[in-house]
Design a protein around this motif. Structure first.
Motif, PDB file in Angstrom:
ATOM      1  N   LEU A   1       0.207   3.524  -3.266  1.00  0.00           N
ATOM      2  CA  LEU A   1      -0.556   4.749  -3.020  1.00  0.00           C
ATOM      3  C   LEU A   1       0.345   5.971  -2.952  1.00  0.00           C
TER       4      LEU A   1
ATOM      5  N   LYS B   1      -1.560   3.537 -11.639  1.00  0.00           N
ATOM      6  CA  LYS B   1      -0.354   4.124 -11.062  1.00  0.00           C
ATOM      7  C   LYS B   1       0.168   5.240 -11.955  1.00  0.00           C
TER       8      LYS B   1
ATOM      9  N   ASN C   1      -3.827   8.360  -2.371  1.00  0.00           N
ATOM     10  CA  ASN C   1      -3.409   7.778  -3.637  1.00  0.00           C
ATOM     11  C   ASN C   1      -3.052   8.886  -4.620  1.00  0.00           C
TER      12      ASN C   1
ATOM     13  N   ARG D   1      -8.203   4.675  -2.195  1.00  0.00           N
ATOM     14  CA  ARG D   1      -7.948   6.118  -2.288  1.00  0.00           C
ATOM     15  C   ARG D   1      -7.126   6.637  -1.115  1.00  0.00           C
TER      16      ARG D   1
ATOM     17  N   TYR E   1       0.832  -1.205   0.000  1.00  0.00           N
ATOM     18  CA  TYR E   1       0.000   0.000   0.000  1.00  0.00           C
ATOM     19  C   TYR E   1       0.872   1.263   0.000  1.00  0.00           C
TER      20      TYR E   1
END
Length: 413
Positions: free
Chosen positions: A119, A227, A212, A197, A115
């Motif tokens: 993110l 990404k 994110n 998010r 993560y």
């Protein structure tokens, strides 16, 4: 895929057009012109089929920046457990660029690092992941390249690190990144991470809420990932995905002049794809198809071993052809490609292992009963059973007649 996947004349195509059958409900929509993309390279593909519906300089080798982390993430998901405890090294702690401020010696789960990498684009998290799996960034880069060339079929990509930091030997293409993104988005864990998010982050040296960096998730209806990236050498890069009306699209832009231009190009491509194209299930998993007899009088059966989807131009009536080798070809305005391949249905055929004569062979080949089939054996035994009593009676009569003659000869002597 796309321009490189256009079919050339190959196996004989039987005149089977099933567009009317699979085409019910195909809607038309107001056409949107192809986008005027400003980025150096770009591509838009439909996810289920992998077909390109817009391409600009798809084969040009360019720097990827942080979209490299797509490969790092999917490899970590496939080769590590989310519960793995990763100990952060001094090397990871000291990485350049965007970080989640990991501390040397800090122990973090693999899931949390994923993560943090996807993110917040943490380069330190990417290095920690790579070192946990392969010991060093360099060894992990070897795994990345083997994966890209082998599993993805990306022949114009070469990585030297897990994060996308600049290096002359670290490059990719829009085509290759689209293939990679399509592969990764088939993984539920990856999809969940890149669609997230926000996430609370509590580390030894940094506590925050991760946002994110991919603006599509907030700015584009139906966005599902993936990404973004930036370095001075690479410019702005972006891999995006979105879903509407049952169709999923994946876009890639490389070397955009600014972040705003990267997102503008991506949104224009997605708008173009959703307005002009749609997908249809051509054959469900296990669905059978009987090809009608051709001029030689031969028919054949086929079955789909996996779902076969087709992407087509809205407002058109696409044709779906079944070739002699089972290839399923879809033709629609501007598109012609192999959507999938059917497998021949195996039919059991009795084959004789014992041959009496050439005529028996011909009979068996024509579909008659082989000489050694179970039906023939039963008929043979039945005949023997009927003939046996008569044979025994004949033998007994013969013996009695012979004995009578011998007795006469003794009397006459």
């Amino acid at each position: 895929m796309g321009q490189r996947a256009l079919l050339r004349a190959g196996a004989r195509v039987f005149a089977i057009v099933i567009g009317m059958t699979v085409g019910s409900g195909w809607a038309s929509a107001e056409s949107v012109q192809p986008p005027a993309v400003e980025s150096e390279a770009a591509i838009l593909i439909e996810q289920r089929t992998g077909e390109a519906i817009f391409v600009k300089n798809g084969d040009e080798r360019l720097y990827p920046a942080s979209i490299t982390k797509i490969a790092t993430a999917i490899l970590a998901i496939e080769h590590a457990s989310p519960d793995d405890i990763v100990t952060v090294s001094k090397t990871a702690r000291g990485e350049e660029g965007t970080r989640v401020y990991l501390a040397e010696g800090e122990q973090v789960t693999m899931e949390k690092l994923l993560y943090g990498m996807m993110l917040n684009s943490g380069n330190d998290a990417a290095t920690a992941i790579a070192e946990h799996i392969d010991g060093t960034k360099e060894k992990f880069a070897e795994r990345m390249n083997e994966f890209m060339s082998g599993d993805i079929g990306a022949d114009d990509t070469h990585f030297v690190n897990p994060s996308g930091l600049p290096d002359p030997d670290h490059y990719t293409t829009a085509y290759d990144m689209a293939k990679l993104a399509r592969y990764a988005m088939n993984n539920d864990t990856f999809r969940r991470i890149v669609a997230t998010r926000t996430m609370p982050w509590a580390g030894l040296e940094w506590t925050s809420t991760l946002q994110n960096h991919n603006r599509l998730l907030t700015d584009y209806p139906g966005a599902t990932g993936i990404k973004n990236g930036y370095t001075i050498a690479a410019g702005n890069t972006l891999v995006g995905s979105a879903e509407r009306d049952g169709m999923s699209l994946i876009g890639v832009v490389l070397k955009a002049g600014s972040k705003e231009k990267a997102y503008a190009d991506m949104k224009a491509m997605l708008d173009y794809g959703f307005a002009n194209f749609a997908v249809k299930l051509l054959f469900a998993d296990g669905e059978q198809y009987e090809r009608p007899a051709d001029e030689m009088g031969a028919a054949s059966g086929w079955v789909a071993s996996a779902p076969i989807w087709g992407v087509y131009s809205k407002g058109e009536q696409p044709q779906v052809e079944i070739a002699g080798d089972g290839a399923v070809t879809l033709s629609s305005a501007g598109l012609r490609y192999e959507a999938g391949r059917l497998s021949a249905v195996k039919k059991e055929v009795a084959i004789s292992s014992f041959t009496k004569s050439g005529s028996d062979n011909e009979k068996a080949a024509a579909g008659g009963q082989p000489a050694n089939s179970s039906g023939s054996r039963i008929a043979a035994w039945a005949c023997l059973a009927l003939l046996a009593p008569a044979a025994v009676f004949a033998v007994v009569r013969l013996r009695r007649r012979r004995d009578k003659n011998r007795a006469s000869e003794r009397c006459d002597g």
